[in-house]
Design an enzyme around this catalytic site. Structure first.
Site, PDB file in Angstrom:
ATOM      1  N   GLY A  51     -15.244 -15.287   5.177  1.00 61.79           N
ATOM      2  CA  GLY A  51     -14.660 -14.384   6.169  1.00 61.79           C
ATOM      3  C   GLY A  51     -15.015 -12.937   5.862  1.00 61.79           C
ATOM      4  O   GLY A  51     -15.982 -12.645   5.144  1.00 61.79           O
ATOM      5  N   SER A  68       0.802  -1.230   0.000  1.00 58.02           N
ATOM      6  CA  SER A  68       0.000   0.000   0.000  1.00 58.02           C
ATOM      7  C   SER A  68       0.834   1.278   0.000  1.00 58.02           C
ATOM      8  O   SER A  68       0.513   2.220  -0.736  1.00 58.02           O
ATOM      9  CB  SER A  68      -0.975  -0.008   1.182  1.00 58.02           C
ATOM     10  N   GLY A  82     -14.943 -19.490   0.787  1.00 54.24           N
ATOM     11  CA  GLY A  82     -14.599 -18.776   2.018  1.00 54.24           C
ATOM     12  C   GLY A  82     -15.709 -17.841   2.452  1.00 54.24           C
ATOM     13  O   GLY A  82     -16.465 -17.329   1.619  1.00 54.24           O
ATOM     14  N   ALA A  97     -13.535 -10.704   3.992  1.00 51.83           N
ATOM     15  CA  ALA A  97     -13.445 -10.276   2.590  1.00 51.83           C
ATOM     16  C   ALA A  97     -14.716 -10.655   1.841  1.00 51.83           C
ATOM     17  O   ALA A  97     -15.219  -9.880   1.017  1.00 51.83           O
ATOM     18  CB  ALA A  97     -12.219 -10.900   1.932  1.00 51.83           C
ATOM     19  N   LYS A 115     -10.001  -4.987  10.465  1.00 56.67           N
ATOM     20  CA  LYS A 115     -11.120  -4.379   9.723  1.00 56.67           C
ATOM     21  C   LYS A 115     -12.415  -4.299  10.541  1.00 56.67           C
ATOM     22  O   LYS A 115     -13.168  -3.348  10.402  1.00 56.67           O
ATOM     23  CB  LYS A 115     -11.361  -5.142   8.416  1.00 56.67           C
TER      24      LYS A 115
END
Ligand code: NDP
Length: 282
Positions: free
Chosen positions: A132, A19, A130, A134, A68
């Site tokens: 989770g 980032s 998945g 995200a 997050k």
């Protein structure tokens, strides 16, 4: 002296983060005076570190694993997409010093899939591996594209069911376990598990991908991830990792903070070229 505005990404681990480099490239490209640092912050000290960052004049913060959900709780206000995702990756100080929380992961994935790679989602059969944080971020923008099917498969089926229930009003989304994927085929398989981070692959049968279908791994690495390799072995039209999504979600954060939209393709091309060079030299 010129004044540089302060931005950062917090997470743990953080040393691998691309980032700072991405935001530096955006700042150079758009002529913005800004510093962007990476700081290792564990969950236990997140609230104190974030309050200190903004009290010291920080303007915008990215939050990554495992922060997050904490960032979602920390924000004074949330955008609709952050409220839905129950996870925040972008915090922005407002004029009245309150903190706005947003989630740019979903739009980042969507832009990479549809704009950068021309992968059509309307009427497509889509599978997400998945359930989770995200997955919570990517389900609403995927449903907006009106796929014919959106299935979330997870080892812990309860987590997949909870997400499917939370977003049922937005479109046709169902939960499933891996054993029940037999005899099904998809146009697009998105790996939103963290399995790639340890070189693992969820249990996938060989004929899960339709002829001409595509694979997308949210994770990214210098070498092809296990799932990208699986996609290539199963003749995917595209078998992509999440580097493009990373740049696209960063561009959305940059726009929230600076009101300027950077061009993403030169940055993605540069990072891909550096990665290829590293692999050749390594
Ligand atoms: P979480 O820890 O919240 O969720 C991880 C998920 O992976 C869970 O559903 C878990 O299943 C599943 N899982 C882990 N290992 C395996 C395995 N061996 N086989 C099958 N399932 C497995 O992670 P996030 O949702 O935050 O992140 C997921 C991935 O997305 C990460 O790789 C992350 O780096 C990437 N990401 C990339 C972004 C980008 O910009 N490119 C942005 C955001 C995330 P269970 O619940 O059953 O334990």
């Amino acid at each position: 002296m010129m004044k540089f505005d302060n931005y950062a990404v917090f997470g743990q681990p953080i040393s691998h983060s691309k980032s700072p480099r991405i935001h530096k490239l955006f700042a150079e490209q758009t002529g913005q005076l800004m510093d962007y640092a990476a700081q290792e912050v564990p969950a236990e000290t997140f609230a104190a570190a974030t309050s200190r960052f903004f009290a010291d004049g920080g303007i915008g913060l990215n939050c990554t694993v495992p922060l997050k959900e904490l960032a979602w709780q920390y924000a004074d206000q949330l955008t609709e997409r952050a409220r839905q995702a129950k996870a925040v990756n972008t915090l922005a100080r407002q004029a009245d010093d309150s903190i706005l929380g947003d989630n740019t992961d979903g739009i980042g994935l969507l832009n990479d899939l549809t704009i950068n790679h021309g992968i059509a989602l309307k009427d497509a059969k889509v599978l997400i591996l998945g359930a989770g944080g995200a997955t919570r971020g990517i389900v609403p923008p995927l449903l907006e594209q009106q796929p014919s099917t959106l299935i979330i498969v997870n080892r812990n089926i309860g987590k997949a069911q909870a997400i499917a229930e939370d977003f049922a009003a937005l479109g046709a989304v169902q939960a499933c376990d891996y054993a029940n994927l037999k005899d099904r085929q998809f146009d697009l398989i998105i790996n939103a598990t963290s399995a790639s981070l340890s070189g693992d692959l969820p249990p996938l049968q060989a004929d899960l991908l339709k002829a001409g279908g595509s694979c997308y791994d949210l994770a990214y690495a210098n070498q092809a991830t296990a799932f990208v390799t699986w996609g290539l072995a199963n003749k995917a039209a595209h078998s992509l990792d999440g580097l493009g999504m990373l740049v696209e979600q960063a561009a959305e954060a940059f726009f929230i903070w600076r009101g300027v939209r950077p061009q993403t393709s030169p940055v993605i091309s540069l990072l891909n070229a550096e990665r290829a060079l590293n692999n050749t030299n390594g």
